[in-house]
Design an enzyme around this catalytic site. Structure first.
Site, PDB file in Angstrom:
ATOM      1  N   SER A  65      44.784  23.281 -67.438  1.00  0.00           N
ATOM      2  CA  SER A  65      45.122  24.424 -67.185  1.00  0.00           C
ATOM      3  C   SER A  65      44.026  25.330 -66.479  1.00  0.00           C
ATOM      4  CB  SER A  65      45.476  25.324 -68.490  1.00  0.00           C
ATOM      5  OG  SER A  65      46.541  24.726 -69.079  1.00  0.00           O
TER       6      SER A  65
ATOM      7  N   GLY B 171      54.227  21.286 -63.096  1.00  0.00           N
ATOM      8  CA  GLY B 171      54.900  22.626 -63.286  1.00  0.00           C
ATOM      9  C   GLY B 171      54.080  23.621 -63.002  1.00  0.00           C
TER      10      GLY B 171
ATOM     11  N   SER C 109      55.874  31.455 -72.436  1.00  0.00           N
ATOM     12  CA  SER C 109      55.455  30.449 -71.444  1.00  0.00           C
ATOM     13  C   SER C 109      54.082  31.204 -70.856  1.00  0.00           C
ATOM     14  CB  SER C 109      56.419  29.921 -70.467  1.00  0.00           C
ATOM     15  OG  SER C 109      55.914  29.639 -69.322  1.00  0.00           O
TER      16      SER C 109
ATOM     17  N   GLN D 257      53.022  29.764 -67.959  1.00  0.00           N
ATOM     18  CA  GLN D 257      53.273  29.856 -66.738  1.00  0.00           C
ATOM     19  C   GLN D 257      54.078  30.909 -66.206  1.00  0.00           C
ATOM     20  OE1 GLN D 257      54.892  25.721 -66.416  1.00  0.00           O
ATOM     21  NE2 GLN D 257      53.032  24.623 -66.883  1.00  0.00           N
TER      22      GLN D 257
ATOM     23  N   ASP E 294      51.456  21.278 -76.194  1.00  0.00           N
ATOM     24  CA  ASP E 294      51.437  20.017 -75.492  1.00  0.00           C
ATOM     25  C   ASP E 294      50.979  18.960 -76.366  1.00  0.00           C
ATOM     26  OD1 ASP E 294      52.094  21.178 -73.007  1.00  0.00           O
ATOM     27  OD2 ASP E 294      50.040  21.564 -72.441  1.00  0.00           O
TER      28      ASP E 294
ATOM     29  N   LYS F 100      60.119  19.739 -70.867  1.00  0.00           N
ATOM     30  CA  LYS F 100      58.841  19.253 -70.366  1.00  0.00           C
ATOM     31  C   LYS F 100      58.895  18.101 -69.230  1.00  0.00           C
ATOM     32  CE  LYS F 100      56.256  22.319 -72.471  1.00  0.00           C
ATOM     33  NZ  LYS F 100      55.611  23.435 -71.702  1.00  0.00           N
TER      34      LYS F 100
ATOM     35  N   ARG G 224      60.923  15.731 -74.551  1.00  0.00           N
ATOM     36  CA  ARG G 224      59.908  15.092 -75.420  1.00  0.00           C
ATOM     37  C   ARG G 224      60.290  14.824 -76.912  1.00  0.00           C
ATOM     38  NH1 ARG G 224      54.313  17.973 -72.913  1.00  0.00           N
ATOM     39  NH2 ARG G 224      54.094  16.194 -71.443  1.00  0.00           N
TER      40      ARG G 224
ATOM     41  N   ARG H  50      51.767  12.628 -71.477  1.00  0.00           N
ATOM     42  CA  ARG H  50      51.413  12.723 -73.186  1.00  0.00           C
ATOM     43  C   ARG H  50      52.351  11.771 -74.056  1.00  0.00           C
ATOM     44  NH1 ARG H  50      47.883  16.565 -72.430  1.00  0.00           N
ATOM     45  NH2 ARG H  50      48.650  18.582 -70.635  1.00  0.00           N
TER      46      ARG H  50
HETATM   47  C1  S3P Z   1      50.411  25.433 -68.984  1.00  0.00           C
HETATM   48  C2  S3P Z   1      51.286  26.148 -69.959  1.00  0.00           C
HETATM   49  C3  S3P Z   1      52.290  25.533 -70.738  1.00  0.00           C
HETATM   50  C4  S3P Z   1      52.170  23.851 -71.047  1.00  0.00           C
HETATM   51  C5  S3P Z   1      51.470  23.201 -69.603  1.00  0.00           C
HETATM   52  C6  S3P Z   1      50.440  24.110 -69.038  1.00  0.00           C
HETATM   53  C7  S3P Z   1      49.670  26.462 -68.248  1.00  0.00           C
HETATM   54  O1  S3P Z   1      53.743  25.320 -70.260  1.00  0.00           O
HETATM   55  O2  S3P Z   1      53.013  23.291 -71.634  1.00  0.00           O
HETATM   56  O3  S3P Z   1      51.093  22.151 -70.085  1.00  0.00           O
HETATM   57  O4  S3P Z   1      48.757  26.070 -67.782  1.00  0.00           O
HETATM   58  O5  S3P Z   1      50.009  27.419 -68.074  1.00  0.00           O
HETATM   59  P1  S3P Z   1      54.710  26.747 -70.344  1.00  0.00           P
HETATM   60  O6  S3P Z   1      54.300  27.844 -69.693  1.00  0.00           O
HETATM   61  O7  S3P Z   1      56.067  25.961 -69.911  1.00  0.00           O
HETATM   62  O8  S3P Z   1      54.817  26.791 -71.846  1.00  0.00           O
END
Ligand code: S3P
Length: 435
Positions: A23, A94, A167, A169, A321, A348, A352, A394
């Site tokens: 991240s 993602g 989230s 993200q 995760d 994901k 999962r 994972r």
């Molecule tokens: C992440 C946020 C998470 C996580 C992903 C990395 C990030 O996803 O599962 O592996 O770096 O902001 P979500 O925002 O969909 O929860």
């Protein structure tokens, strides 16, 4: 096709070097590319996902030089990107697609974001909705909010957005777009999710308003745009989500002693440690600099007998995760473990919940799948099996660890995907197996 062939092993006694946090590596490349001036990033995770971000930022006009393993010099653009000549390939990532959409929403050109088969099935409606409200235009060519995404950016207006899912993200995409909008952009997260964007934006000179969490864990984060990032040097600590595999392996194998130096200990990511401690694991932490923007330290694990637990509610975003490997820990524990409120796992890199439940059952575990999690009756001996990982890094790594506890050989097929987050996992696995 690459496989992991795993058999049970003795106690694990090792110091394991954990590669950089995924991240934070994504964000370091994006933020340094957004900044004015030259930044040096060290400890960067050179995995496929993070290199997708590096290439994306290069295609937008940032100069990024690879100096040595984990070290990059980034000459930022000051936020003045150039239109990419070709589609921006986000690979399996993602994080790349969603965070980049926030940045591209504000650029005065049209760009197209593509991804691999797995990314092409992932929901982008969650960022399209708020970014469209801010004034960007999106076409989800896959239909139903799915990639490829065409982004037509331009002048944005600020919004106040209550996120329906916790989230990081989504939160990050909105805050990044907010940097370019005139006025206050705010997001309210329904439960605390990783806060690297907030911490790292502040490191890069952005002024943010961070609200206090209310009794339900809801928190408001706001910034007033326009604001520009300033270049700075950033050292990425080790990824606790990668350390998680060895945390579980060592916790569940009696006689093990494993140390992992330099691992990120951001409190929005350390849920794996709290859950394992609740399950009876012996884990100690020696922080290096608890006041750093991104705290880090040494983790020491000693093997013991684990007990079942309940994992749910506000804790879920903190361990999202790590749930595949925690499910493996649950199968090795005495008693029942319930994982609930984790519906996000279904969207994901693969579903999962289905993947973990199916693979655990194939190894002899007693697992009941629920809509938002699973119930695992621990303590049934695991046996080797031939398993799929569904192109999900994972899942591949979680079941390689399960194989260390199984009778006979466990083969996991298609493990090339571990290169998205932990390219050296196989090498460390070999050292663990050779003891
Ligand atoms: C992440 C946020 C998470 C996580 C992903 C990395 C990030 O996803 O599962 O592996 O770096 O902001 P979500 O925002 O969909 O929860």
């Amino acid at each position: 096709m690459k496989i992991f062939a795993v058999h049970s092993c003795g106690p694990i006694e090792a110091e394991i070097m954990i590669p950089g946090d995924k991240s934070m590596s994504h964000r370091s490349a994006m933020f340094a590319a957004l900044a004015e001036g030259r930044s040096t990033i060290t400890g960067f995770l050179e995995s496929e996902d993070c290199l997708s971000t590096v290439n994306a930022m290069r295609s937008l006009g940032a100069t990024i030089d690879h100096v040595t393993t984990g070290t990059f010099f980034v000459e930022g653009t000051g936020g003045n990107f150039t239109r990419p000549a070709v589609d921006v390939d986000c690979g399996n990532s993602g994080t790349t697609m969603r965070l980049l959409s926030g940045i591209l929403a504000a650029q005065p050109f049209r760009s197209r974001l593509t991804g691999d088969a797995s990314l092409s099935k992932r929901p982008m409606g969650r960022i399209i909705k708020p970014l469209s409200e801010m004034g960007a235009r999106f076409i989800a060519e896959g239909g139903d909010g799915k990639p490829p995404l065409v982004v037509e950016g331009g002048n944005l207006r600020p919004i106040s957005y209550q996120m329906p899912v916790a989230s990081a993200q989504v939160k990050s995409a909105i805050l990044l777009a907010g940097l370019f909008a005139e006025g206050e952009t705010s997001v309210i997260e329904p439960a605390a999710c990783r806060d690297h964007t907030e911490r790292m934006l502040q490191e890069f000179g952005i002024h943010l308003e961070l609200g206090e969490a209310d009794s339900q864990g809801r928190r408001r984060i706001a910034l007033t745009g326009p604001q520009k990032l300033k270049a700075r040097d950033f050292a990425v600590p080790g990824d606790i989500s990668s350390a998680a595999f060895w945390l579980v392996a060592a916790s569940a194998k009696q006689g093990s002693v494993v140390t992992m130096p330099g691992v990120g200990l951001n409190p929005t990511r350390t849920g794996i440690i709290s859950v394992l401690q609740r399950m009876g694991a012996t884990i100690s932490i020696s922080p290096v600099d608890p006041n750093a923007a991104e705290p880090l330290g040494l983790i020491r694990v000693v093997g013991s007998q684990l007990q079942g637990t309940v994992i749910g509610g506000a804790e879920i975003p903190n361990v999202i995760d790590e749930l595949p490997i925690l499910a493996v820990a649950a199968a090795l524990a005495r008693g029942t473990t319930i994982i609930r409120d984790a519906k996000e796992l279904r969207v994901k890199e693969t579903d999962r919940i289905a993947a973990v439940a199916g693979n655990l059952r194939a190894m002899g575990a007693n697992v009941t799948e629920t809509e938002d999690g699973m119930v695992i009756e621990g303590g049934h001996p695991l046996h080797g099996a031939r398993l799929q990982c569904f192109h999900d890094h994972r899942i591949a790594m979680a079941f390689a660890v399960a194989g260390l506890f199984a009778d006979g050989e466990t083969v996991i097929e298609g493990v090339e995907c571990v290169a998205t987050s932990y390219p050296t996992f196989g090498v460390t696995l070999e050292t663990v197996l050779s003891r």
